[in-house]
Scaffold this active site. Structure first.
Site, PDB file in Angstrom:
ATOM      1  N   HIS A 214       8.542  -1.697   9.711  1.00 11.13           N
ATOM      2  CA  HIS A 214       7.606  -2.813   9.560  1.00 11.13           C
ATOM      3  C   HIS A 214       7.833  -3.561   8.243  1.00 11.13           C
ATOM      4  O   HIS A 214       8.210  -4.731   8.216  1.00 11.13           O
ATOM      5  CB  HIS A 214       6.162  -2.303   9.596  1.00 11.13           C
ATOM      6  CG  HIS A 214       5.776  -1.576  10.830  1.00 11.13           C
ATOM      7  ND1 HIS A 214       5.716  -2.185  12.069  1.00 11.13           N
ATOM      8  CD2 HIS A 214       5.413  -0.285  11.029  1.00 11.13           C
ATOM      9  CE1 HIS A 214       5.323  -1.301  12.970  1.00 11.13           C
ATOM     10  NE2 HIS A 214       5.140  -0.138  12.375  1.00 11.13           N
ATOM     11  N   ASP A 215       7.559  -2.889   7.129  1.00 18.33           N
ATOM     12  CA  ASP A 215       7.605  -3.537   5.821  1.00 18.33           C
ATOM     13  C   ASP A 215       9.027  -3.901   5.380  1.00 18.33           C
ATOM     14  O   ASP A 215       9.238  -4.971   4.796  1.00 18.33           O
ATOM     15  CB  ASP A 215       6.928  -2.655   4.774  1.00 18.33           C
ATOM     16  CG  ASP A 215       5.469  -2.378   5.119  1.00 18.33           C
ATOM     17  OD1 ASP A 215       4.897  -3.104   5.951  1.00 18.33           O
ATOM     18  OD2 ASP A 215       4.903  -1.409   4.570  1.00 18.33           O
TER      19      ASP A 215
ATOM     20  N   ASP B 242       0.824  -1.209   0.000  1.00 16.39           N
ATOM     21  CA  ASP B 242       0.000   0.000   0.000  1.00 16.39           C
ATOM     22  C   ASP B 242       0.858   1.258   0.000  1.00 16.39           C
ATOM     23  O   ASP B 242       0.393   2.330   0.395  1.00 16.39           O
ATOM     24  CB  ASP B 242      -1.010   0.001   1.150  1.00 16.39           C
ATOM     25  CG  ASP B 242      -0.383  -0.188   2.524  1.00 16.39           C
ATOM     26  OD1 ASP B 242       0.814  -0.533   2.596  1.00 16.39           O
ATOM     27  OD2 ASP B 242      -1.092   0.009   3.524  1.00 16.39           O
TER      28      ASP B 242
ATOM     29  N   THR C  39       2.619  -6.372   2.200  1.00 15.29           N
ATOM     30  CA  THR C  39       2.914  -5.385   3.233  1.00 15.29           C
ATOM     31  C   THR C  39       1.777  -4.383   3.426  1.00 15.29           C
ATOM     32  O   THR C  39       1.975  -3.338   4.048  1.00 15.29           O
ATOM     33  CB  THR C  39       4.221  -4.630   2.920  1.00 15.29           C
ATOM     34  OG1 THR C  39       4.085  -3.958   1.656  1.00 15.29           O
ATOM     35  CG2 THR C  39       5.403  -5.584   2.880  1.00 15.29           C
TER      36      THR C  39
ATOM     37  N   ASN D 233      -2.769  -3.398   9.153  1.00 12.42           N
ATOM     38  CA  ASN D 233      -3.029  -4.127   7.917  1.00 12.42           C
ATOM     39  C   ASN D 233      -4.146  -5.146   8.075  1.00 12.42           C
ATOM     40  O   ASN D 233      -4.952  -5.345   7.154  1.00 12.42           O
ATOM     41  CB  ASN D 233      -1.756  -4.828   7.429  1.00 12.42           C
ATOM     42  CG  ASN D 233      -0.761  -3.876   6.820  1.00 12.42           C
ATOM     43  OD1 ASN D 233      -1.090  -2.756   6.444  1.00 12.42           O
ATOM     44  ND2 ASN D 233       0.489  -4.306   6.730  1.00 12.42           N
TER      45      ASN D 233
ATOM     46  N   ASP E 183       6.764   0.978   2.985  1.00 10.97           N
ATOM     47  CA  ASP E 183       6.693   0.209   1.733  1.00 10.97           C
ATOM     48  C   ASP E 183       7.756   0.696   0.756  1.00 10.97           C
ATOM     49  O   ASP E 183       8.377  -0.099   0.045  1.00 10.97           O
ATOM     50  CB  ASP E 183       5.317   0.355   1.078  1.00 10.97           C
ATOM     51  CG  ASP E 183       4.168  -0.036   1.973  1.00 10.97           C
ATOM     52  OD1 ASP E 183       3.696  -1.178   1.868  1.00 10.97           O
ATOM     53  OD2 ASP E 183       3.742   0.803   2.788  1.00 10.97           O
TER      54      ASP E 183
ATOM     55  N   ASN F 120      -2.553   2.544   3.447  1.00 10.83           N
ATOM     56  CA  ASN F 120      -1.986   3.752   4.038  1.00 10.83           C
ATOM     57  C   ASN F 120      -2.603   5.005   3.420  1.00 10.83           C
ATOM     58  O   ASN F 120      -2.854   5.992   4.109  1.00 10.83           O
ATOM     59  CB  ASN F 120      -0.469   3.784   3.841  1.00 10.83           C
ATOM     60  CG  ASN F 120       0.248   2.742   4.679  1.00 10.83           C
ATOM     61  OD1 ASN F 120      -0.094   2.509   5.817  1.00 10.83           O
ATOM     62  ND2 ASN F 120       1.271   2.120   4.092  1.00 10.83           N
TER      63      ASN F 120
END
Length: 316
Positions: free
Chosen positions: A244-245, A10, A125, A167, A15, A39
């Site tokens: 995170h991603d 996203d 992701t 997510n 990302d 997002n």
């Protein structure tokens, strides 16, 4: 041997870092990017993916537009986020001359997996809407994936609600189909990389200063992550920004950065306060494990890996 990887995302700040980490890594070939609303809205996530790839000189990688709304029903406002109105914080990238391919996200995933001589790894992701469509319409293709790595969920508390990670919260029905629904053909290995490990894999102010001096692309990432950090300070009282991603992508490129254990996951699709919760059963009390869940991470190695890969890129 270079391993083919598809990314379904996203296209927010982290990302972007995941995409750039992938294109900077000779161990894998990023063979396509599919987008999903999360997002920010689907038009922006698709444009961001195109522009990030062009920034790294990889406008040749196909980008396919995916689902702009959840699988079944909306959870609420998905776009008010720490990523900013345009998804990439305070930075503006040059607009890529490329556009999305004519194929939908589902079509690109199916065509790529079927055509690949080597089994494809799919990294997700963002909300799992596109992946759920794959499981629903082409379960035989899903079962051919070498690995599915999902950034999402948690064993403990959430970040969008006390119970749910963003997510999963953004499309719980899709997550249920991918992670819980019994009887579906599944990839050989599904790994959930959740908040329990991503909240430990963080850049603090000193890390961002180092990143800013590591090259032109790395400096842009540092600027975007500074915006992200401001949101974490404001909303979570953290003086560090989780990757995170990028951690999910790093685990695909260099397997073993996270330690995972077999688990059964029950995704809460009710409409109450626990909607989007991932109940992680590591003891096999509820059902036979169908996934593995990250429980630990080699933080120094993960951070060094991501930083070095970003430092290797220059603006094209």
């Amino acid at each position: 041997m270079t391993r083919p990887v598809l990314l379904d995302c996203d296209s927010g700040i982290d990302d972007m870092v995941a995409i750039l980490t992938a294109v900077a890594s000779p161990e894998v070939e990023l063979v396509g990017v599919t987008t999903v609303g999360g997002n920010v809205g689907i038009d922006i996530t698709t444009r961001n993916a195109l522009d990030v790839l062009a920034l790294a000189g990889r406008a040749d990688i196909p980008v396919a537009r995916g689902a702009g709304r959840p699988y079944l029903r909306s959870t609420g406002d998905r776009t008010a986020s720490v990523h900013g109105d345009r998804g990439l914080g305070g930075i503006t990238l040059p607009t890529s001359a490329a556009g999305p391919v004519d194929a939908t996200a589902l079509e690109l995933i199916v065509e790529t997996v079927r055509a690949s001589a080597e089994p494809v790894t799919l990294v997700a992701t963002g909300p799992l809407t596109n992946v759920a469509h794959l499981f629903a319409v082409h379960p035989e293709v899903a079962s051919r994936l070498a690995r599915l790595v999902v950034m999402g969920g948690s064993i403990g508390a959430g970040n969008r609600t006390p119970a749910a990670e963003f997510n999963i919260w953004a499309d719980p029905e899709a997550a249920y189909r991918v992670l819980t629904e019994p009887g579906l053909p599944r990839p050989v290995l599904t790994t959930l990389v959740g908040l329990d490990v991503t909240y430990r894999t963080t850049y603090g102010p000193d890390d961002l200063r180092r990143l800013r001096s590591a090259g032109s692309v790395a400096a842009l990432c540092a600027d975007a992550l500074e915006y992200y950090l401001a949101g974490y300070r404001r909303d979570h009282g953290m003086d560090a920004v989780p990757l995170h991603d990028p951690l999910a992508m790093a685990e695909v490129i260099r397997p073993g950065l996270v330690t995972a254990e077999p688990a059964y996951i029950e995704v809460d699709t009710t409409t109450g306060p626990s909607r989007g919760n991932t109940l992680v059963d590591l003891r096999g009390l509820l059902s036979r494990p169908t996934t593995e869940v990250a429980v630990d991470v080699d933080v120094p190695s993960a951070l060094e890996f991501i930083t070095c890969r970003l430092a290797s890129l220059t603006i094209r």
